[in-house]
Design a protein around this motif. Structure first.
Motif, PDB file in Angstrom:
ATOM      1  N   GLU A   7       9.111  27.930  20.629  1.00  0.00           N
ATOM      2  CA  GLU A   7      10.126  26.902  20.422  1.00  0.00           C
ATOM      3  C   GLU A   7      11.407  27.174  21.216  1.00  0.00           C
ATOM      4  OE1 GLU A   7      10.822  26.604  16.264  1.00  0.00           O
ATOM      5  OE2 GLU A   7       8.720  26.297  15.747  1.00  0.00           O
ATOM      6  N   ILE A   8      11.559  28.392  21.720  1.00  0.00           N
ATOM      7  CA  ILE A   8      12.763  28.753  22.473  1.00  0.00           C
ATOM      8  C   ILE A   8      12.491  28.485  23.957  1.00  0.00           C
ATOM      9  CG2 ILE A   8      14.417  30.583  22.998  1.00  0.00           C
ATOM     10  CD1 ILE A   8      13.523  31.986  20.448  1.00  0.00           C
ATOM     11  N   ILE A   9      13.113  27.443  24.493  1.00  0.00           N
ATOM     12  CA  ILE A   9      12.894  27.028  25.878  1.00  0.00           C
ATOM     13  C   ILE A   9      14.085  27.453  26.724  1.00  0.00           C
ATOM     14  CG2 ILE A   9      12.361  25.106  27.410  1.00  0.00           C
ATOM     15  CD1 ILE A   9      10.249  25.573  25.275  1.00  0.00           C
ATOM     16  N   TYR A  10      13.830  28.250  27.764  1.00  0.00           N
ATOM     17  CA  TYR A  10      14.885  28.690  28.667  1.00  0.00           C
ATOM     18  C   TYR A  10      15.029  27.785  29.893  1.00  0.00           C
ATOM     19  CZ  TYR A  10      14.734  33.020  25.967  1.00  0.00           C
ATOM     20  OH  TYR A  10      14.774  33.946  24.945  1.00  0.00           O
ATOM     21  N   TRP A  11      13.924  27.205  30.308  1.00  0.00           N
ATOM     22  CA  TRP A  11      13.940  26.352  31.496  1.00  0.00           C
ATOM     23  C   TRP A  11      12.778  25.387  31.409  1.00  0.00           C
ATOM     24  CZ3 TRP A  11      10.297  25.806  35.464  1.00  0.00           C
ATOM     25  CH2 TRP A  11      10.723  25.091  36.589  1.00  0.00           C
ATOM     26  N   GLN A  12      12.998  24.139  31.886  1.00  0.00           N
ATOM     27  CA  GLN A  12      11.941  23.143  31.826  1.00  0.00           C
ATOM     28  C   GLN A  12      12.060  22.189  33.002  1.00  0.00           C
ATOM     29  OE1 GLN A  12      11.701  21.019  28.120  1.00  0.00           O
ATOM     30  NE2 GLN A  12      10.006  19.730  28.767  1.00  0.00           N
ATOM     31  N   LEU A  13      10.938  21.903  33.626  1.00  0.00           N
ATOM     32  CA  LEU A  13      10.855  20.925  34.697  1.00  0.00           C
ATOM     33  C   LEU A  13       9.631  20.064  34.434  1.00  0.00           C
ATOM     34  CD1 LEU A  13      11.903  19.812  37.382  1.00  0.00           C
ATOM     35  CD2 LEU A  13      10.447  21.478  38.559  1.00  0.00           C
ATOM     36  N   GLY A  14       9.881  18.889  33.877  1.00  0.00           N
ATOM     37  CA  GLY A  14       8.777  18.029  33.486  1.00  0.00           C
ATOM     38  C   GLY A  14       8.008  18.643  32.323  1.00  0.00           C
ATOM     39  N   PHE A  15       6.706  18.798  32.514  1.00  0.00           N
ATOM     40  CA  PHE A  15       5.883  19.397  31.463  1.00  0.00           C
ATOM     41  C   PHE A  15       5.793  20.916  31.609  1.00  0.00           C
ATOM     42  CE2 PHE A  15       3.080  18.433  34.980  1.00  0.00           C
ATOM     43  CZ  PHE A  15       2.303  19.561  35.089  1.00  0.00           C
ATOM     44  N   LYS A  17       7.227  24.466  31.266  1.00  0.00           N
ATOM     45  CA  LYS A  17       8.253  25.091  30.438  1.00  0.00           C
ATOM     46  C   LYS A  17       8.224  26.610  30.585  1.00  0.00           C
ATOM     47  CE  LYS A  17       7.958  21.525  26.847  1.00  0.00           C
ATOM     48  NZ  LYS A  17       7.708  21.270  25.396  1.00  0.00           N
ATOM     49  N   LEU A  18       9.393  27.187  30.553  1.00  0.00           N
ATOM     50  CA  LEU A  18       9.520  28.643  30.519  1.00  0.00           C
ATOM     51  C   LEU A  18      10.121  29.000  29.170  1.00  0.00           C
ATOM     52  CD1 LEU A  18       9.265  31.334  32.081  1.00  0.00           C
ATOM     53  CD2 LEU A  18      11.651  31.019  32.784  1.00  0.00           C
ATOM     54  N   ASN A  19       9.256  29.412  28.257  1.00  0.00           N
ATOM     55  CA  ASN A  19       9.724  29.695  26.901  1.00  0.00           C
ATOM     56  C   ASN A  19       9.810  31.200  26.653  1.00  0.00           C
ATOM     57  OD1 ASN A  19       7.052  30.518  26.473  1.00  0.00           O
ATOM     58  ND2 ASN A  19       6.460  28.560  25.575  1.00  0.00           N
ATOM     59  N   ALA A  20      10.282  31.548  25.465  1.00  0.00           N
ATOM     60  CA  ALA A  20      10.484  32.958  25.122  1.00  0.00           C
ATOM     61  C   ALA A  20       9.169  33.731  25.108  1.00  0.00           C
ATOM     62  CB  ALA A  20      11.181  33.062  23.768  1.00  0.00           C
ATOM     63  N   THR A  21       8.080  33.070  24.757  1.00  0.00           N
ATOM     64  CA  THR A  21       6.781  33.754  24.729  1.00  0.00           C
ATOM     65  C   THR A  21       6.416  34.292  26.104  1.00  0.00           C
ATOM     66  OG1 THR A  21       6.002  32.333  22.925  1.00  0.00           O
ATOM     67  CG2 THR A  21       4.336  33.500  24.200  1.00  0.00           C
ATOM     68  N   LEU A  22       6.570  33.461  27.131  1.00  0.00           N
ATOM     69  CA  LEU A  22       6.247  33.887  28.493  1.00  0.00           C
ATOM     70  C   LEU A  22       7.209  34.964  28.979  1.00  0.00           C
ATOM     71  CD1 LEU A  22       5.479  30.430  30.168  1.00  0.00           C
ATOM     72  CD2 LEU A  22       3.835  32.202  29.559  1.00  0.00           C
TER      73      LEU A  22
END
Length: 237
Positions: A7-15, A17-22
Motif C-alpha cells: 500500500e506504500i507507493i513511492y513512485w508510479q507511472l501509469g500501472f 508502481k514502485l512500492n515498499a515491498t519492491l
C-alpha cells in the motif's frame, strides 16, 4: 496504519508502481549480497579465523544439520535453495528493528512468490531424484483413488505456506500499531521484541516445511514420506 507494504507507493507511472515491498525486497537482497561478500572475501583454513567466518561456519553447519534432520540424505545439495529461503525471511524480519523499514514478508505477494518457489522445487528435486515416471506415480499412492486428493494437497500446502507467513507478519504489525496508540512508551518495545522472535520462528518454520516437502518428494518409501509430513505438522504447531 498500513496492512501491507504494497500500500506504500513511492513512485508510479501509469500501472507501473514502485512500492515498499519492491524497495525493501531489493534492500534485503543487497544486505545479503554485501554481507556475503564482506564475510567471504578473506576466508582461511588456518586455526586463527575471524569472528565473522566462525559465525558463518556455525550458520552453515547448523543449516545443513537441520536439512539432514528433515530427512534429506544429501543436505548439501539443497543448501543453496533452502538456506537462501531461510536467510531472506530471517533477514527481512530482523531488519524490522530499524525505523521505517517495512518487512517484505508482510506482503502477500512476497509470501506467495516464496511459496511458489517451494512448489516448483518439490517436483524438480523429486523428478531429479526418482525420475519422471516414479515421481508422477507417487501421486497415485497408495491407490489411484488418491490422485486428486494428493494433487489438491500439493496445492493447498503451497497456499498454506504463503498465508501462514503473511498472516503472522501482518498480525504482529497490527498489534504493535494498536499498542502504540494505547501506550506509546512501554508496550511497543516489548511487542517489537516478541515480533522479532516470532519472525525468526516463522523463518525457521518456513525453512523446515520446505525441507520436509522436498524430502517427501525425493523419498522412495511412502511410509517415510508420511512420517516426514507428520513431523512437519508437529513442528508447525
Amino acid at each position: 496504519m498500513h496492512l501491507s507494504p504494497d500500500e506504500i507507493i513511492y513512485w508510479q507511472l501509469g500501472f507501473v508502481k514502485l512500492n515498499a515491498t519492491l524497495v525493501f525486497t531489493w534492500l534485503v537482497m543487497f544486505v545479503l549480497v554485501l554481507s556475503a561478500w564482506l564475510i567471504t572475501r578473506n576466508l582461511t583454513k588456518n586455526l586463527t579465523r575471524s569472528r565473522w567466518q566462525n559465525g558463518l561456519e556455525i550458520l552453515v553447519e547448523t543449516t545443513i544439520q537441520q536439512i539432514s534432520e528433515a530427512g534429506l540424505s544429501h543436505p548439501k545439495r539443497y543448501m543453496g535453495f533452502l538456506g537462501s529461503l531461510f536467510l531472506f525471511i530471517a533477514t527481512a524480519n530482523l531488519l524490522t528493528l530499524f525505523p521505517y523499514f517495512e518487512a517484505p514478508t508482510g506482503s502477500l505477494s512476497t509470501t506467495i512468490a516464496l511459496a511458489i518457489c517451494v512448489f516448483i522445487s518439490v517436483p524438480y528435486y523429486g523428478i531429479k531424484h526418482k525420475g519422471l515416471k516414479k515421481y508422477l506415480l507417487s501421486y497415485a499412492q497408495p491407490s489411484a483413488f488418491m490422485l486428486p486428493f494428493n494433487i489438491i494437497g500439493e496445492l493447498s500446502r503451497t497456499l498454506a505456506l504463503a498465508v501462514r507467513l503473511f498472516g503472522n507478519m501482518m498480525s504482529g504489525t497490527m498489534i504493535i500499531a494498536i499498542l502504540l496508540v494505547i501506550s506509546p512508551l512501554i508496550f511497543p518495545v516489548v511487542m517489537s521484541i516478541l515480533g522479532l522472535l516470532t519472525g525468526m520462528v516463522q523463518a525457521y518454520i518456513f525453512f523446515v516445511l520446505a525441507s520436509v516437502y522436498i524430502a517427501a518428494a525425493t523419498s522412495i518409501n511412502n511410509t517415510k514420506s508420511s512420517s516426514l509430513n507428520n513431523n512437519a505438522q508437529s513442528k508447525e504447531t
